[in-house]
Scaffold this motif. Structure first.
Motif, short mmCIF file in Angstrom:
data_model
loop_
_atom_site.label_atom_id
_atom_site.label_comp_id
_atom_site.label_asym_id
_atom_site.label_seq_id
_atom_site.Cartn_x
_atom_site.Cartn_y
_atom_site.Cartn_z
N THR A 1 0.79 -1.22 0.00
CA THR A 1 0.00 0.00 0.00
C THR A 1 0.83 1.28 0.00
OG1 THR A 1 -1.82 -1.15 1.08
CG2 THR A 1 -1.81 1.26 1.22
N PRO A 2 1.86 1.44 0.85
CA PRO A 2 2.62 2.69 0.83
C PRO A 2 3.28 3.00 -0.50
CG PRO A 2 3.07 1.47 2.84
CD PRO A 2 2.30 0.55 1.95
N ARG B 1 -6.66 4.43 -12.45
CA ARG B 1 -6.76 5.88 -12.23
C ARG B 1 -5.61 6.40 -11.39
NH1 ARG B 1 -12.51 6.51 -9.69
NH2 ARG B 1 -12.14 4.31 -9.17
N LEU B 2 -4.91 5.51 -10.71
CA LEU B 2 -3.75 5.94 -9.94
C LEU B 2 -2.69 6.58 -10.83
CD1 LEU B 2 -3.29 2.91 -7.50
CD2 LEU B 2 -4.02 5.23 -6.88
N ARG B 3 -2.64 6.16 -12.09
CA ARG B 3 -1.65 6.70 -13.02
C ARG B 3 -1.97 8.14 -13.42
NH1 ARG B 3 2.17 3.77 -15.09
NH2 ARG B 3 2.20 1.51 -14.89
N THR B 4 -3.18 8.56 -13.25
CA THR B 4 -3.56 9.92 -13.67
C THR B 4 -3.36 10.94 -12.55
OG1 THR B 4 -5.87 9.64 -12.94
CG2 THR B 4 -5.31 8.88 -15.16
N ALA C 1 -2.64 10.23 -0.78
CA ALA C 1 -2.08 9.52 0.36
C ALA C 1 -2.25 8.03 0.17
CB ALA C 1 -2.78 9.96 1.65
N PRO C 2 -1.39 7.21 0.80
CA PRO C 2 -1.53 5.76 0.66
C PRO C 2 -2.90 5.25 1.07
CG PRO C 2 0.58 6.30 1.65
CD PRO C 2 -0.19 7.58 1.57
N GLU C 3 -3.51 5.87 2.10
CA GLU C 3 -4.84 5.44 2.55
C GLU C 3 -5.87 5.59 1.44
OE1 GLU C 3 -2.84 7.54 3.97
OE2 GLU C 3 -2.61 7.11 6.11
N ASP C 4 -5.77 6.68 0.68
CA ASP C 4 -6.71 6.89 -0.42
C ASP C 4 -6.34 6.03 -1.62
OD1 ASP C 4 -8.07 8.88 1.06
OD2 ASP C 4 -6.59 10.37 0.47
N ALA C 5 -5.04 5.80 -1.81
CA ALA C 5 -4.61 4.99 -2.94
C ALA C 5 -5.12 3.56 -2.84
CB ALA C 5 -3.08 5.00 -3.05
N VAL C 6 -5.08 2.99 -1.63
CA VAL C 6 -5.55 1.61 -1.48
C VAL C 6 -7.06 1.53 -1.68
CG1 VAL C 6 -5.85 1.71 1.03
CG2 VAL C 6 -5.37 -0.46 -0.06
N MET C 7 -7.80 2.56 -1.25
CA MET C 7 -9.25 2.56 -1.46
C MET C 7 -9.58 2.62 -2.95
SD MET C 7 -10.71 2.42 1.55
CE MET C 7 -12.33 3.12 1.34
N LEU C 8 -8.85 3.46 -3.68
CA LEU C 8 -9.08 3.59 -5.11
C LEU C 8 -8.70 2.31 -5.84
CD1 LEU C 8 -9.75 5.20 -7.65
CD2 LEU C 8 -7.45 6.20 -7.56
N SER C 9 -7.56 1.78 -5.52
CA SER C 9 -7.10 0.55 -6.18
C SER C 9 -8.03 -0.62 -5.87
CB SER C 9 -5.67 0.23 -5.73
OG SER C 9 -5.21 -0.97 -6.32
#
Length: 618
Positions: free
Chosen positions: A455-456, A475-478, A485-493
């Motif tokens: 996640t980080p 969408r992480l690539r955009t 933040a990692p917390e939001d990245a894991v939710m999106l992924s």
């Protein structure tokens, strides 16, 4: 006849200064992967890749040939490589002690062996320190760095000797400069030793500073040694199994080398925090109070005879404290990570402890009647007293560093992988929760159907590039770097994965991220992410039957570091959570789960009694 002469010339003390520490380390060697950076270092070594910043290319290339040995797991072989480098560091102590004492006289023929015996005692004492021992029985780059530091110090002493003879040999300095550059490939704290070496040179003649030609040559050799970092660039183009930072471009290489991926916010320092930071260097803890006293005696008694060597130690002390404490300003919860940075300074401390010991032997020998100084039984008895410190240090730290049955990290990672359905995407959070999984899957080829996502790292483009198919249209690539933040990245992924495959999180992620739109469903020591609207089934209890729990139950595992203890507590917490959930849902199996939690972690008894009372069960 020549063979006999050669055997007589063998320095038995020198050989023992390597073999005794090596024996200790083999006796307590971890049989497999451990926590902290272990799984990551082993995976990088096996694939000749790049570990976390700054990459550690020297350690990886040093340990790689050991992976070709025909016995043990890859983890065991890399651990063996570290044990050998630690034993070499102990030999480095012996080398420095005997050289610094080469001109010291002592009455009595038998007492002449005191020089070698003192060096041996110093080597074994250093071997028994908790700091070196902890780094020696599983994969760590610091023992290799300490050995290089000792060799460079020895080369500077040889240069000083050649200067005093009027036969100055700059080759010693050039080789030392090369090794300094090379040593940065083990860890960048190598640069903190440069003031030490610089003083050993300049203190002979300050005009040496104006020798521009020799300075440029030494700098060139240092850069040549630093060239070991080209490994990161060359191997990154080959896409190894572990390719931290993907340093194949100049920008990514500098990002990796300069540790740009780590947080830079420093805590507000008060006197209490400063004291804790300074105490990361703790000579009494490593060498006992007696060792500290001998260190002070060594520094004071040799302040005139070896003035420049004593000053070099004090310069090293100032250099390490100013940078590690003054500049780093580590938060209280991470101070333990800086303790291993002081390993080269502990090596020099062992050297001066030996000088203090030798001074006491000199004083004793001078006060003995001349006839007594020639009596072998008496002299042997007196010299044997020198072993009290090394034996005491080794016994003091043996149990806490005995890892020969430490399978906790291996079993933890195996249990996680065994509990997941086919094709799962598992999100991890802490390094110790992720790195053993990387090793188990990547090197030992277990459960290659799974995707292990840290996640980080989801906020870094280089990490997304390491999963080209998985994050091809994410969408992480955009999102621009630093904007999520990692917390939001894991939710999106996770939201992108949810409709395609099972999505799981590990225990650490479960309690590090607030999942507002999903509910974690416990599955042993992992959790499946499910829509918030979906009714939850009771947590399965049959998973525990397929788990391996070596070292978790009972007191059969002596070794307890921070993360090993955390893993054991995770098992207990998982049983506790499952028990409470089952009782809340009306399932009597919850009683069994609570009992299992208490067996693993007895200090949960009070909390478990409260739960039994709450749900009206015995």
């Amino acid at each position: 006849m020549s063979t006999r002469v050669a055997l007589k010339r063998l320095d038995a003390f020198a050989i023992l200064s390597f073999l005794i520490p090596l024996f200790l380390y083999l006796l307590t060697l971890a049989p497999s992967v451990t926590f902290f950076d272990s799984g990551e270092f082993i995976t990088a070594t096996a694939s000749l890749g790049a570990s976390h910043s700054p990459g550690y290319p020297l350690f990886i290339n040093y340990a790689k040939p050991f992976t070709w040995l025909p016995f043990g797991s890859i983890a065991f072989r890399v651990n063996l490589a570290t044990a050998i480098s630690a034993a070499l560091a102990c030999y480095g102590v012996y080398l420095l002690v005997t050289h610094l004492l080469k001109d010291e006289e002592i009455p009595g023929n038998f007492f002449r062996t005191a020089r070698g015996f003192t060096g041996l005692c110093a080597a074994v004492t250093f071997a028994g320190t908790s700091r070196l021992w902890l780094q020696s029985n599983h994969d760590k780059p610091y023992p290799l760095l300490a050995f290089i530091c000792a060799v460079v110090y020895y080369l500077m002493l040889l240069w000083r000797d050649s200067y005093d003879r009027g036969e100055e040999c700059p080759a010693y300095v050039y080789l030392g400069a090369f090794l300094c550059g090379l040593g940065t490939g083990a860890h960048q704290i190598m640069v903190l030793m440069i003031p030490v070496y610089g003083w050993l040179i300049v203190s002979k003649n300050w005009r040496i500073l104006f020798r521009v030609k020799e300075f440029v040559i030494a700098l060139a050799f240092g850069i040549l040694g630093f060239g070991i970092h080209l490994h990161l660039i060359v191997r990154a183009t080959q896409r190894p199994l572990l390719n931290w930072g993907d340093p194949q471009t100049l920008s990514q290489f500098l990002w990796t080398l300069l540790r740009k991926g780590y947080p830079t916010v420093k805590p507000d320092r008060d006197l209490a925090l400063l004291w804790d930071q300074v105490n990361a260097l703790n000579v009494p803890r490593e060498f006992t109070v007696v060792g500290l006293a001998l260190l002070l005696i060594g520094l004071m008694s040799f302040a005139k005879r070896q003035r420049d060597a004593v000053l070099s130690y004090l310069i090293g002390l100032a250099s390490f404290l100013l940078v590690i404490v003054g500049y780093f300003n580590t938060g209280r919860e991470f101070i333990f990570l800086t303790e291993e940075f002081f390993t080269p300074l502990y090596l020099l401390s062992a050297v001066f402890i030996a000088l203090g010991t030798f001074h006491l032997v000199q004083e004793l020998a001078a006060r003995l009647p001349a006839a007594w100084a020639e009596k072998r039984p008496l002299c042997r008895t007196l010299l044997s007293l020198l072993m009290v410190l090394p034996v005491s240090v080794c016994l003091l730290h043996y149990q806490e560093n005995d890892q020969h049955e430490n399978y906790v990290a291996f079993d933890y990672a195996s249990n996680v992988l065994k509990s997941l359905p086919e094709g799962t995407a598992l999100y991890t959070w802490g390094d110790s929760g992720a790195f053993p999984l990387w090793y188990i899957q990547g090197v030992e080829r277990m459960r290659e159907d799974l995707d292990l996502l840290h996640t980080p790292h989801l906020v870094f483009k280089w990490y997304l590039d390491s999963f080209p198919e998985l994050f091809k249209n994410s969408r992480l690539r955009t999102i621009p770097p630093g904007q999520i933040a990692p917390e939001d990245a894991v939710m999106l992924s996770a939201s992108e994965m949810m409709d395609k495959r099972p999505v799981y999180i590990d225990f650490s992620t479960r309690y590090s991220v607030e999942f507002t739109h999903y509910q974690p469903h416990q599955n042993g020591i992992c959790y499946q992410l499910l829509p918030a609207s979906q009714p939850l089934a009771p947590p399965p209890t049959d998973l525990w039957q397929i788990y391996t729990l070596r070292g978790v139950l009972g007191d059969d595992l002596f070794f307890r570091d921070l993360d090993t203890g955390t893993a054991i507590r995770i098992y207990a917490a998982a049983h506790l959570e499952a028990g409470e959930t089952l009782l809340k849902m009306g399932y009597p199996q919850g009683i069994v789960e609570l009992a299992a939690a208490q067996r693993i972690q007895p200090d949960l008894a009070k909390q478990i009694d409260q739960l039994r009372t709450t749900y009206g069960v015995r």
